[in-house]
Design an enzyme around this catalytic site. Structure first.
Site, PDB file in Angstrom:
ATOM      1  N   GLY A  69      30.800  36.678  27.755  1.00  0.00           N
ATOM      2  CA  GLY A  69      31.266  36.268  29.072  1.00  0.00           C
ATOM      3  C   GLY A  69      30.696  34.919  29.481  1.00  0.00           C
ATOM      4  N   THR A  70      29.434  34.687  29.173  1.00  0.00           N
ATOM      5  CA  THR A  70      28.805  33.417  29.570  1.00  0.00           C
ATOM      6  C   THR A  70      29.529  32.246  28.925  1.00  0.00           C
ATOM      7  OG1 THR A  70      26.666  34.494  29.851  1.00  0.00           O
ATOM      8  CG2 THR A  70      26.638  32.105  29.490  1.00  0.00           C
ATOM      9  N   GLN A 181      33.141  42.025  35.011  1.00  0.00           N
ATOM     10  CA  GLN A 181      32.869  43.370  35.536  1.00  0.00           C
ATOM     11  C   GLN A 181      34.155  44.136  35.840  1.00  0.00           C
ATOM     12  OE1 GLN A 181      30.012  44.887  35.622  1.00  0.00           O
ATOM     13  NE2 GLN A 181      28.671  43.162  35.178  1.00  0.00           N
ATOM     14  N   SER A 201      34.051  40.012  28.849  1.00  0.00           N
ATOM     15  CA  SER A 201      32.948  40.188  27.898  1.00  0.00           C
ATOM     16  C   SER A 201      33.041  41.559  27.231  1.00  0.00           C
ATOM     17  CB  SER A 201      31.625  40.071  28.665  1.00  0.00           C
ATOM     18  OG  SER A 201      30.555  40.455  27.851  1.00  0.00           O
ATOM     19  N   HIS A 203      30.648  43.478  25.702  1.00  0.00           N
ATOM     20  CA  HIS A 203      29.582  44.506  25.777  1.00  0.00           C
ATOM     21  C   HIS A 203      29.557  45.266  27.099  1.00  0.00           C
ATOM     22  CE1 HIS A 203      26.212  42.522  28.132  1.00  0.00           C
ATOM     23  NE2 HIS A 203      26.967  41.473  27.905  1.00  0.00           N
ATOM     24  N   THR A 239      32.977  29.425  12.629  1.00  0.00           N
ATOM     25  CA  THR A 239      33.578  30.571  11.946  1.00  0.00           C
ATOM     26  C   THR A 239      33.689  31.737  12.917  1.00  0.00           C
ATOM     27  OG1 THR A 239      32.647  29.818   9.878  1.00  0.00           O
ATOM     28  CG2 THR A 239      33.346  32.120   9.949  1.00  0.00           C
ATOM     29  N   CYS A 333      20.619  39.412  34.720  1.00  0.00           N
ATOM     30  CA  CYS A 333      20.136  38.050  34.482  1.00  0.00           C
ATOM     31  C   CYS A 333      19.005  37.699  35.428  1.00  0.00           C
ATOM     32  CB  CYS A 333      21.256  37.047  34.681  1.00  0.00           C
ATOM     33  SG  CYS A 333      22.654  37.473  33.713  1.00  0.00           S
TER      34      CYS A 333
HETATM   35  N1  PLP Z   1      29.965  37.266  34.511  1.00  0.00           N
HETATM   36  C1  PLP Z   1      29.598  38.413  35.106  1.00  0.00           C
HETATM   37  C2  PLP Z   1      30.243  38.792  36.406  1.00  0.00           C
HETATM   38  C3  PLP Z   1      28.644  39.242  34.518  1.00  0.00           C
HETATM   39  O1  PLP Z   1      28.286  40.380  35.127  1.00  0.00           O
HETATM   40  C4  PLP Z   1      28.060  38.839  33.282  1.00  0.00           C
HETATM   41  C5  PLP Z   1      27.012  39.654  32.647  1.00  0.00           C
HETATM   42  O2  PLP Z   1      26.260  40.336  33.302  1.00  0.00           O
HETATM   43  C6  PLP Z   1      28.497  37.643  32.684  1.00  0.00           C
HETATM   44  C7  PLP Z   1      29.451  36.886  33.329  1.00  0.00           C
HETATM   45  C8  PLP Z   1      27.950  37.186  31.375  1.00  0.00           C
HETATM   46  O3  PLP Z   1      28.495  37.920  30.304  1.00  0.00           O
HETATM   47  P1  PLP Z   1      27.737  38.006  28.883  1.00  0.00           P
HETATM   48  O4  PLP Z   1      26.578  38.942  29.081  1.00  0.00           O
HETATM   49  O5  PLP Z   1      28.764  38.544  27.945  1.00  0.00           O
HETATM   50  O6  PLP Z   1      27.309  36.626  28.534  1.00  0.00           O
END
Ligand code: PLP
Length: 391
Positions: A69-70, A181, A201, A203, A239, A333
């Site tokens: 997600g990041t 989310q 994301s 996971h 890759t 985070c």
């Molecule tokens: N965006 C939101 C709303 C999230 O809750 C999170 C992770 O907690 C992320 C982005 C980041 O995703 P990832 O953990 O896959 O980098």
């Protein structure tokens, strides 16, 4: 142990592990290789892309696989803003909401710091909602991009994304939403939502950590951030994580069908919302002074978040873990940081109250019995932490 921290991460599902296993073992090829092993990997990747595209209701070519997600958020914010300004130097402003995940907020701040963009932060109301009026008021002719998350990771508030995307579209501004989310729980069709870009994301959905997706509408230009061999149609070199893409596609399809429903079949989002509401009621009734954070009804089925004034969030967490309940003080985070959550401050919550935040988040296997037991543990944990404070 009762695991109530699914918004931080989820265990990989058996079906997902089975789907990805061949691409970690016998079918381990590189999708760029011109031999049968490479072709098998390329086929798996394009199958995963088509599967994700089907859930989102878009074309496979509009899907870019990322490391999570990041990265999807970084690519959306930086990639779209930089590409738009390259076509028109006047497009020099970015709008984000006051409660974005750091992956969006820090990407926007990077553009401000390093590339000279102006940043406009649209406020939220006391429940964490961005209104169409607030967005309309902040848009300017120079706005290159609007980023407003679908559902918040700390308080669960769900934004009126369709309405907000319409406001952006009226002004000709692309709209990105972080659906990390929301995916699995809420409708995710890009046409119905009217969005131009979406991050997801793996996971959070039952795939392993390290896989993500960015949807970007076909006509929208995207400046790549990772340069190299030109994989992912030049949008993200490197890759490809074939097994990760297969895992994400499998997890997204399963979560979407089970939770949001399938055809006439209702999903688990409704029943889980009922369990969430019973849990919220129980906590508010049994814990003196407890305050629900986020919207009372427009919230993720899977998130219940509170402040417990007179405690410290971290002490309540420790006590809860001792009682067999695992949850978090807010976003994964920000965990470990002493500063009050910027999300809660943006709702107008006082810093000393914001520091008492605890978030409970579930996956769709959560049971009523688990949540009843958890609610009792919350009352006991808060009671003992408050008692300590009074001694
Ligand atoms: N965006 C939101 C709303 C999230 O809750 C999170 C992770 O907690 C992320 C982005 C980041 O995703 P990832 O953990 O896959 O980098």
């Amino acid at each position: 142990m009762i695991f109530l921290d699914a918004a931080a991460t989820t265990p990989a599902r058996r079906e997902v592990l089975e789907a990805m296993w061949p691409y970690l073992t016998g079918e381990f090829g590189n999708p760029s290789s011109h031999h049968s092993l490479g072709e098998a990997a390329a086929n798996a990747l394009s199958g995963a892309r088509a599967t994700v595209a089907k859930v989102l209701g878009c074309r496979p070519g509009e899907i870019t696989f990322t490391s999570g997600g990041t990265e999807a958020d970084n690519l959306a914010v930086k990639g779209i803003a930089l590409a738009r300004r390259a076509t028109d130097p006047a497009l020099n402003r970015i709008v984000i909401s006051a409660i974005e995940h750091p992956a969006v907020e820090e990407s926007a701040r990077y553009l401000q710091r390093v590339h000279g963009f102006d940043l406009d932060v649209v406020p939220v109301d006391r429940h964490g909602v961005v209104t169409a009026e607030a967005l309309r008021a902040i848009l300017r002719p120079e706005t290159a991009l609007v980023c407003i998350m679908y559902a918040n990771n700390e308080i669960g508030t769900v934004q009126p994304v369709r309405q907000l995307a319409e406001v952006a579209a009226e002004h000709g501004v692309p709209f990105h939403t972080d659906a990390v989310q929301a995916a699995g729980w809420l409708p995710i069709g890009v046409k119905e939502l009217g969005v131009d870009a979406i991050s997801i994301s793996g996971h959070k959905l039952g795939a392993p950590k390290g896989s993500g997706v960015l949807y970007v509408k076909g006509r929208l230009k995207l400046e790549p951030l990772v340069h190299g061999g030109g994989q992912e149609r030049g949008r993200r070199s490197g890759t490809e994580n074939v097994a990760g893409a297969v895992a994400l596609a499998t997890a997204l399809t399963l979560a979407h069908a089970e939770q949001s429903g399938h055809g006439e079949q209702p999903g688990l989002a409704g029943p889980v919302s009922e369990l969430r509401d019973a849990f919220i009621r129980s906590v508010l009734e049994t814990v003196p002074g407890a305050v629900l954070t986020g919207h009372p009804s427009q919230r993720l089925p899977s998130v219940a978040s509170f402040c417990f004034p007179g405690t410290s969030g971290e002490s309540v967490l420790l006590e809860l873990e001792r009682l067999g309940v695992v949850c978090s003080s807010g976003s994964a985070c920000a965990a470990g940081s002493d500063a009050p959550s910027p999300v809660l401050l943006a709702l107008g919550i006082q810093p000393e109250v914001a520091q008492t935040a605890v978030r409970f988040s579930f996956n769709s296997t959560v049971t009523s019995a688990e949540l009843q037991q958890a609610a009792k543990a919350v009352a006991a944990a808060v009671g003992s932490v408050q008692g300590l404070g009074r001694r």
